[in-house]
Motif scaffolding. Structure first.
Motif, PDB file in Angstrom:
ATOM      1  N   GLY A   1       0.812  -1.196   0.105  1.00  0.00           N
ATOM      2  CA  GLY A   1       0.460   0.464   0.576  1.00  0.00           C
ATOM      3  C   GLY A   1       1.184   1.276  -0.212  1.00  0.00           C
ATOM      4  O   GLY A   1       0.383   2.437   0.495  1.00  0.00           O
TER       5      GLY A   1
ATOM      6  N   LYS B   1       0.246   5.362  -4.901  1.00  0.00           N
ATOM      7  CA  LYS B   1      -0.939   6.143  -4.949  1.00  0.00           C
ATOM      8  C   LYS B   1      -0.661   6.027  -6.243  1.00  0.00           C
ATOM      9  O   LYS B   1       0.540   6.290  -7.795  1.00  0.00           O
ATOM     10  CB  LYS B   1      -1.100   6.996  -4.208  1.00  0.00           C
TER      11      LYS B   1
ATOM     12  N   VAL C   1      -4.994   5.208  -3.080  1.00  0.00           N
ATOM     13  CA  VAL C   1      -3.452   3.619  -2.644  1.00  0.00           C
ATOM     14  C   VAL C   1      -4.040   2.887  -3.597  1.00  0.00           C
ATOM     15  O   VAL C   1      -5.449   2.207  -4.198  1.00  0.00           O
ATOM     16  CB  VAL C   1      -3.593   3.214  -1.448  1.00  0.00           C
TER      17      VAL C   1
END
Length: 69
Positions: free
Chosen positions: A36, A39, A44
């Protein structure tokens, strides 16, 4: 901000990270995306194979890459 020019209709997220020099290998790209840390357009993204098109912006580790046609 770096830019990457498209040679085709799209480029996959993992390829962008490698081409921009933000990771050393596809395996590294896989892990930072799964964790994660990446982006796309300020959200994300967890799919390494996410298809990016002109106008998309990738962010990782304080760096940004814009996809251009």
């Amino acid at each position: 901000m770096q830019t990457i020019k498209l040679r085709e209709e799209f480029i996959k997220l993992g390829q962008v990270l490698k081409a921009g020099g933000l990771v050393d290998s596809g395996v590294d790209a896989k892990f930072v995306i799964q964790d994660g840390l990446v982006k796309v357009n300020h959200e994300v993204e967890y799919q390494r194979g996410k298809k990016l098109v002109a106008g998309d912006i990738v962010e990782y580790n304080g760096e940004q890459i814009k996809i251009e046609k």
